[in-house]
Design a protein around this motif. Structure first.
Motif, PDB file in Angstrom:
ATOM      1  N   VAL A 335      16.807  43.256   6.158  1.00 14.35           N
ATOM      2  CA  VAL A 335      15.694  43.826   5.395  1.00 14.35           C
ATOM      3  C   VAL A 335      15.861  43.540   3.902  1.00 14.35           C
ATOM      4  CG1 VAL A 335      14.517  45.969   4.781  1.00 14.35           C
ATOM      5  CG2 VAL A 335      15.308  45.615   7.114  1.00 14.35           C
ATOM      6  N   LEU A 336      17.081  43.723   3.382  1.00 17.10           N
ATOM      7  CA  LEU A 336      17.319  43.444   1.961  1.00 17.10           C
ATOM      8  C   LEU A 336      17.175  41.956   1.658  1.00 17.10           C
ATOM      9  CD1 LEU A 336      20.387  45.775   1.292  1.00 17.10           C
ATOM     10  CD2 LEU A 336      17.955  46.288   1.063  1.00 17.10           C
ATOM     11  N   CYS A 337      17.640  41.116   2.561  1.00 17.18           N
ATOM     12  CA  CYS A 337      17.499  39.668   2.359  1.00 17.18           C
ATOM     13  C   CYS A 337      16.031  39.255   2.384  1.00 17.18           C
ATOM     14  CB  CYS A 337      18.285  38.908   3.423  1.00 17.18           C
ATOM     15  SG  CYS A 337      20.078  39.034   3.268  1.00 17.18           S
ATOM     16  N   ARG A 338      15.246  39.866   3.245  1.00 15.88           N
ATOM     17  CA  ARG A 338      13.818  39.551   3.276  1.00 15.88           C
ATOM     18  C   ARG A 338      13.162  39.886   1.943  1.00 15.88           C
ATOM     19  NH1 ARG A 338       9.301  42.448   3.599  1.00 15.88           N
ATOM     20  NH2 ARG A 338       7.455  41.528   4.564  1.00 15.88           N
ATOM     21  N   ASP A 339      13.546  41.003   1.340  1.00 20.89           N
ATOM     22  CA  ASP A 339      12.987  41.358   0.037  1.00 20.89           C
ATOM     23  C   ASP A 339      13.366  40.344  -1.036  1.00 20.89           C
ATOM     24  OD1 ASP A 339      11.850  43.590   1.133  1.00 20.89           O
ATOM     25  OD2 ASP A 339      13.488  44.928   0.588  1.00 20.89           O
ATOM     26  N   LEU A 340      14.586  39.825  -0.962  1.00 24.02           N
ATOM     27  CA  LEU A 340      15.007  38.836  -1.951  1.00 24.02           C
ATOM     28  C   LEU A 340      14.269  37.514  -1.786  1.00 24.02           C
ATOM     29  CD1 LEU A 340      18.876  39.372  -2.037  1.00 24.02           C
ATOM     30  CD2 LEU A 340      17.276  39.812  -3.899  1.00 24.02           C
ATOM     31  N   VAL A 341      13.967  37.150  -0.561  1.00 28.57           N
ATOM     32  CA  VAL A 341      13.331  35.855  -0.307  1.00 28.57           C
ATOM     33  C   VAL A 341      11.829  35.936  -0.508  1.00 28.57           C
ATOM     34  CG1 VAL A 341      12.914  34.086   1.434  1.00 28.57           C
ATOM     35  CG2 VAL A 341      15.167  35.129   1.249  1.00 28.57           C
ATOM     36  N   VAL A 342      11.213  36.907   0.143  1.00 30.54           N
ATOM     37  CA  VAL A 342       9.764  37.020   0.065  1.00 30.54           C
ATOM     38  C   VAL A 342       9.342  37.613  -1.267  1.00 30.54           C
ATOM     39  CG1 VAL A 342       7.726  37.977   1.204  1.00 30.54           C
ATOM     40  CG2 VAL A 342       9.674  37.235   2.560  1.00 30.54           C
ATOM     41  N   ALA A 343      10.095  38.602  -1.766  1.00 29.34           N
ATOM     42  CA  ALA A 343       9.887  39.177  -3.105  1.00 29.34           C
ATOM     43  C   ALA A 343       8.476  39.691  -3.298  1.00 29.34           C
ATOM     44  CB  ALA A 343      10.236  38.163  -4.189  1.00 29.34           C
ATOM     45  N   GLY A 344       7.999  40.464  -2.375  1.00 28.57           N
ATOM     46  CA  GLY A 344       6.705  41.095  -2.566  1.00 28.57           C
ATOM     47  C   GLY A 344       6.101  41.536  -1.266  1.00 28.57           C
ATOM     48  N   PRO A 345       5.485  42.741  -1.243  1.00 25.69           N
ATOM     49  CA  PRO A 345       4.891  43.231  -0.005  1.00 25.69           C
ATOM     50  C   PRO A 345       3.572  42.575   0.330  1.00 25.69           C
ATOM     51  CG  PRO A 345       4.525  44.781  -1.785  1.00 25.69           C
ATOM     52  CD  PRO A 345       5.378  43.684  -2.341  1.00 25.69           C
ATOM     53  N   ALA A 346       3.022  41.764  -0.565  1.00 26.14           N
ATOM     54  CA  ALA A 346       1.710  41.168  -0.318  1.00 26.14           C
ATOM     55  C   ALA A 346       1.739  40.136   0.792  1.00 26.14           C
ATOM     56  CB  ALA A 346       1.185  40.519  -1.596  1.00 26.14           C
ATOM     57  N   THR A 347       2.927  39.620   1.116  1.00 24.22           N
ATOM     58  CA  THR A 347       3.018  38.606   2.160  1.00 24.22           C
ATOM     59  C   THR A 347       2.841  39.181   3.543  1.00 24.22           C
ATOM     60  OG1 THR A 347       5.397  38.896   2.186  1.00 24.22           O
ATOM     61  CG2 THR A 347       4.530  37.181   0.776  1.00 24.22           C
ATOM     62  N   GLY A 348       3.115  40.485   3.681  1.00 28.09           N
ATOM     63  CA  GLY A 348       2.945  41.109   4.986  1.00 28.09           C
ATOM     64  C   GLY A 348       4.153  40.894   5.875  1.00 28.09           C
ATOM     65  N   ALA A 474      20.400  34.946   0.975  1.00 27.00           N
ATOM     66  CA  ALA A 474      19.283  35.644   1.608  1.00 27.00           C
ATOM     67  C   ALA A 474      18.369  34.671   2.347  1.00 27.00           C
ATOM     68  CB  ALA A 474      18.494  36.428   0.555  1.00 27.00           C
ATOM     69  N   SER A 475      18.147  33.491   1.783  1.00 31.03           N
ATOM     70  CA  SER A 475      17.295  32.503   2.458  1.00 31.03           C
ATOM     71  C   SER A 475      17.922  32.044   3.766  1.00 31.03           C
ATOM     72  CB  SER A 475      17.062  31.307   1.535  1.00 31.03           C
ATOM     73  OG  SER A 475      16.436  31.709   0.329  1.00 31.03           O
ATOM     74  N   HIS A 476      19.223  31.816   3.751  1.00 30.05           N
ATOM     75  CA  HIS A 476      19.903  31.391   4.978  1.00 30.05           C
ATOM     76  C   HIS A 476      19.860  32.493   6.036  1.00 30.05           C
ATOM     77  CE1 HIS A 476      22.833  29.470   7.608  1.00 30.05           C
ATOM     78  NE2 HIS A 476      23.528  30.591   7.605  1.00 30.05           N
ATOM     79  N   ARG A 477      20.066  33.727   5.635  1.00 26.63           N
ATOM     80  CA  ARG A 477      20.050  34.818   6.599  1.00 26.63           C
ATOM     81  C   ARG A 477      18.628  35.107   7.067  1.00 26.63           C
ATOM     82  NH1 ARG A 477      23.937  38.377   8.147  1.00 26.63           N
ATOM     83  NH2 ARG A 477      23.185  40.311   9.116  1.00 26.63           N
ATOM     84  N   TYR A 478      17.663  34.957   6.180  1.00 29.73           N
ATOM     85  CA  TYR A 478      16.269  35.196   6.557  1.00 29.73           C
ATOM     86  C   TYR A 478      15.799  34.164   7.584  1.00 29.73           C
ATOM     87  CZ  TYR A 478      11.212  35.794   6.029  1.00 29.73           C
ATOM     88  OH  TYR A 478       9.879  35.992   6.274  1.00 29.73           O
ATOM     89  N   ALA A 479      16.304  32.937   7.485  1.00 29.11           N
ATOM     90  CA  ALA A 479      15.914  31.890   8.437  1.00 29.11           C
ATOM     91  C   ALA A 479      16.430  32.180   9.844  1.00 29.11           C
ATOM     92  CB  ALA A 479      16.416  30.530   7.966  1.00 29.11           C
ATOM     93  N   THR A 480      17.538  32.906   9.953  1.00 32.28           N
ATOM     94  CA  THR A 480      18.112  33.229  11.271  1.00 32.28           C
ATOM     95  C   THR A 480      17.899  34.688  11.648  1.00 32.28           C
ATOM     96  OG1 THR A 480      20.263  33.702  10.247  1.00 32.28           O
ATOM     97  CG2 THR A 480      19.862  31.441  10.977  1.00 32.28           C
ATOM     98  N   MET A 481      16.950  35.344  11.018  1.00 34.48           N
ATOM     99  CA  MET A 481      16.764  36.774  11.237  1.00 34.48           C
ATOM    100  C   MET A 481      16.280  37.088  12.648  1.00 34.48           C
ATOM    101  SD  MET A 481      14.616  39.448   8.879  1.00 34.48           S
ATOM    102  CE  MET A 481      13.065  38.634   9.275  1.00 34.48           C
ATOM    103  N   GLN A 482      15.483  36.199  13.242  1.00 40.03           N
ATOM    104  CA  GLN A 482      14.944  36.468  14.573  1.00 40.03           C
ATOM    105  C   GLN A 482      16.023  36.516  15.640  1.00 40.03           C
ATOM    106  OE1 GLN A 482      11.932  33.537  15.304  1.00 40.03           O
ATOM    107  NE2 GLN A 482      10.503  34.405  13.814  1.00 40.03           N
ATOM    108  N   GLN A 483      17.157  35.887  15.376  1.00 42.51           N
ATOM    109  CA  GLN A 483      18.238  35.914  16.353  1.00 42.51           C
ATOM    110  C   GLN A 483      18.884  37.284  16.460  1.00 42.51           C
ATOM    111  OE1 GLN A 483      21.016  32.870  15.219  1.00 42.51           O
ATOM    112  NE2 GLN A 483      19.476  31.235  15.205  1.00 42.51           N
ATOM    113  N   ARG A 484      18.698  38.116  15.452  1.00 44.85           N
ATOM    114  CA  ARG A 484      19.314  39.440  15.453  1.00 44.85           C
ATOM    115  C   ARG A 484      18.303  40.557  15.699  1.00 44.85           C
ATOM    116  NH1 ARG A 484      21.538  36.480  11.411  1.00 44.85           N
ATOM    117  NH2 ARG A 484      19.960  37.216   9.950  1.00 44.85           N
ATOM    118  N   GLU A 485      17.088  40.214  16.021  1.00 45.78           N
ATOM    119  CA  GLU A 485      16.084  41.247  16.273  1.00 45.78           C
ATOM    120  C   GLU A 485      16.382  42.035  17.542  1.00 45.78           C
ATOM    121  OE1 GLU A 485      12.277  39.442  16.270  1.00 45.78           O
ATOM    122  OE2 GLU A 485      12.151  39.320  14.069  1.00 45.78           O
ATOM    123  N   ARG A 486      17.144  41.461  18.454  1.00 48.41           N
ATOM    124  CA  ARG A 486      17.501  42.184  19.674  1.00 48.41           C
ATOM    125  C   ARG A 486      18.349  43.407  19.365  1.00 48.41           C
ATOM    126  NH1 ARG A 486      21.594  42.063  23.522  1.00 48.41           N
ATOM    127  NH2 ARG A 486      20.901  42.603  25.633  1.00 48.41           N
TER     128      ARG A 486
END
Length: 564
Positions: A335-348, A474-486
């Motif tokens: 979640v924190l890495c997503r904020d660093l990469v996307v940097a804004g709630p407007a992206t959804g 954060a970009s590297h972890r955000y790219a592999t985030m779906q693997q940890r959604e389980r």
């Protein structure tokens, strides 16, 4: 199963029995999860600590540069307009930088006039132990309340609707002025609370009988009692983790400032009393060869170590009692890495692009707002402490007051009048020493300016290194985030308890049937504190509330009727 017919049969069964409870073999996962909590905790707290440091350094490195650009743009526009050119207006981001810098400068100026560290220190030190316990709790609550309200207030001040020009070209003044005054009052109040926290910590560390330090440590362990025996979900645990990250950073900053100040004070006193440790207690001294340094650093290290132990125990028992797997902390980092990469709630939430969005201005990094980190009050606190430390370093009051003043013979030369003129300006009685004093002042000022410039350049380099590495990680972890959604599914509300096999579940179901009452909704909760899967489908909307994902959780959002 046949019952024993005699005492001999019962004794023989007890002695020669070979079977044992097979459910004990299922408890190993609980033990391994409990032991793994410190590792997972330090990973997320270390990452959050670096994020807070990056946001904190922004105020002293990037903001001055942005202020210089905004001020240059303002002067250039006014000069062009005065020479008859077309009038241009400042961008909203430039207004934001000017207002933020003015907010910090005014706050530091006012605090330097209304706060006296010595009076605050002795006022807190004069209180008894019971009152100090109340002070600790009141300051902690006040810090959280100020941070929650201050985030909304600063976001309102640094927003487009407040600073941008209207459609008809008019510039609003009343609304920005009102929000600026409210923000100034907030920053002063929050910094004052943090300053009192720092003074209270200093009193606890410098206590001779260690009673205040013991009180401080006991208050930290009270957190375990107030947290571990309550129902937790992953959203509550995320808020608690965010609070621990900010608390660890603030405590480290305050203890570092206290240790630096005490070290300077002890170093100055030690030189005059031949190796003594001055006013600080010597109860923490273990190695005589490191007497002074150990006396200053040992209490600071003890407080930080106790804070780490309390966090480990608190989270270990929370995850154990609520059957939450420690891999959920990896989702918190996502979640924190997503904020660093996307940097804004407007992206959804459905945004899958790894591109970094350029927000209107970096008023406070999104990840810092999610953590509940207040950078501006901490920056003002650091400036106030630094001014005090520099004043201690510049103190030259160690001259001999009993020595008779030196009066050189009078000389009537052409340069004598000039020397007397400089002596009158510098406040010196001796015209000849006035020139030497002036040269000393110039050299000393140049040395301080050079030291400050080198320090600022070092901080800018540190900020750039931290920022680039954080975004890269954060970009590297955000790219592999779906693997940890389980992992988030394993820690869902209807998750199965850890360490419970099929037979034990069947036994629990029979017990639940015996005590079940249709009118009693409390029996829908399993014996291990988990929600019954059948009831989960009926009350999912009621139980889940408005939060559907960790991406929607921030530090000060209401989760399960409580904010941690």
């Amino acid at each position: 199963m046949a019952q024993p017919s005699s005492l001999w049969d019962y004794l023989r069964e007890e002695v020669l029995a070979t079977d044992f409870d097979s459910t004990q073999e299922m408890k190993w996962e609980r033990v391994t999860n409990f032991i793994a909590i410190p590792f997972w905790m330090e990973k997320i707290i270390g990452f959050g600590f670096v994020v807070c440091l990056d946001s904190f350094l922004y105020t002293f490195t990037i903001l001055p540069l942005r202020f210089a650009v905004a001020l240059f743009t303002l002067v250039r526009h006014n000069v062009v307009w005065a020479l008859g050119g077309q009038r241009r207006h400042l961008h909203s981001s430039h207004k934001c930088d000017l207002l933020k810098t003015a907010l910090i400068v005014l706050s530091c100026t006012i605090l330097s006039r209304i706060t006296d560290a010595s009076k605050m220190y002795h006022s807190v030190r004069g209180q008894d132990v019971v009152k100090l316990s109340v002070i600790f709790n009141v300051l902690e609550i006040a810090d959280r309340l100020c941070c929650s309200f201050g985030q909304d207030l600063l976001d309102s001040l640094f927003s487009r609707i407040t600073l941008a020009r209207r459609k008809d070209g008019r510039q609003p003044y009343l609304r920005p002025a009102g929000f600026f005054l409210l923000s100034l009052a907030y920053v002063l109040a929050h910094t004052f609370v943090l300053f009192y926290q720092l003074v209270t910590l200093n009193v606890a560390i410098n206590s001779y009988d260690n009673a205040l330090l013991t009180l401080l440590l006991s208050n930290q362990f009270v957190e375990i009692k107030g947290s571990v025996f309550k129902k937790f979900e992953k959203e509550n645990l995320f808020q608690l983790t965010c609070a621990d990250i900010v608390e660890r950073f603030q405590l480290t900053l305050m203890l570092s400032a206290i240790g630096m100040r005490n070290l300077i004070e002890v170093a100055g006193i030690t030189a005059s009393i031949d190796g003594g440790t001055g006013p600080l207690p010597t109860s923490f001294t273990v190695f005589p060869s490191f007497n002074t340094l150990e006396t200053v650093i040992a209490p600071v290290a003890i407080v930080l170590a106790s804070e780490c132990i309390v966090d480990w125990l608190k989270h270990a028992f929370i995850t154990k009692f609520n059957h939450i797997r420690p891999a959920v902390y990896g989702r918190f980092m996502d979640v924190l890495c997503r904020d660093l990469v996307v940097a804004g709630p407007a992206t959804g939430r459905s945004s899958s692009s790894g591109t970094r969005k350029h927000t209107f201005v970096d008023q406070s990094p999104l990840v810092a707002r999610r953590l509940g980190f207040a950078a501006l009050p901490l920056a003002c606190l650091l400036v106030r402490i630094t001014m005090q430390i520099l004043g201690m370093l510049r103190d030259t009051s160690h001259y001999d007051e009993c020595a008779a003043p030196y009066r050189p013979p009078a000389r009537f030369t052409m340069g004598h009048g000039v020397a007397q003129f400089f002596a009158a300006i510098l406040g010196a009685r001796d015209p000849e020493s006035a020139v030497n004093h002036a040269a000393e002042v110039v050299v000393r000022s140049a040395a301080w300016i050079l030291t400050g410039l080198v320090t600022w350049v070092f901080l800018v380099g540190l900020k750039l290194i931290l920022g680039t590495n954080l975004v890269s990680f954060a970009s590297h972890r955000y790219a592999t985030m779906q693997q940890r959604e389980r992992e988030e599914e394993l820690n869902a509300r209807d998750r199965a308890p850890i360490g419970v096999d099929r037979d034990e579940k069947a036994y629990d179901a029979k017990i639940a049937e015996l005590v079940n009452h249709k009118e009693d909704d409390a029996t829908r909760i399993g014996l291990h504190g988990q929600q019954d899967p059948g009831a989960a489908g009926q009350d999912s909307k009621k139980k889940a509330g408005p939060i559907g994902s960790l991406m929607d959780v921030s530090r000060y959002s209401m989760i399960k009727s409580r904010i941690w």
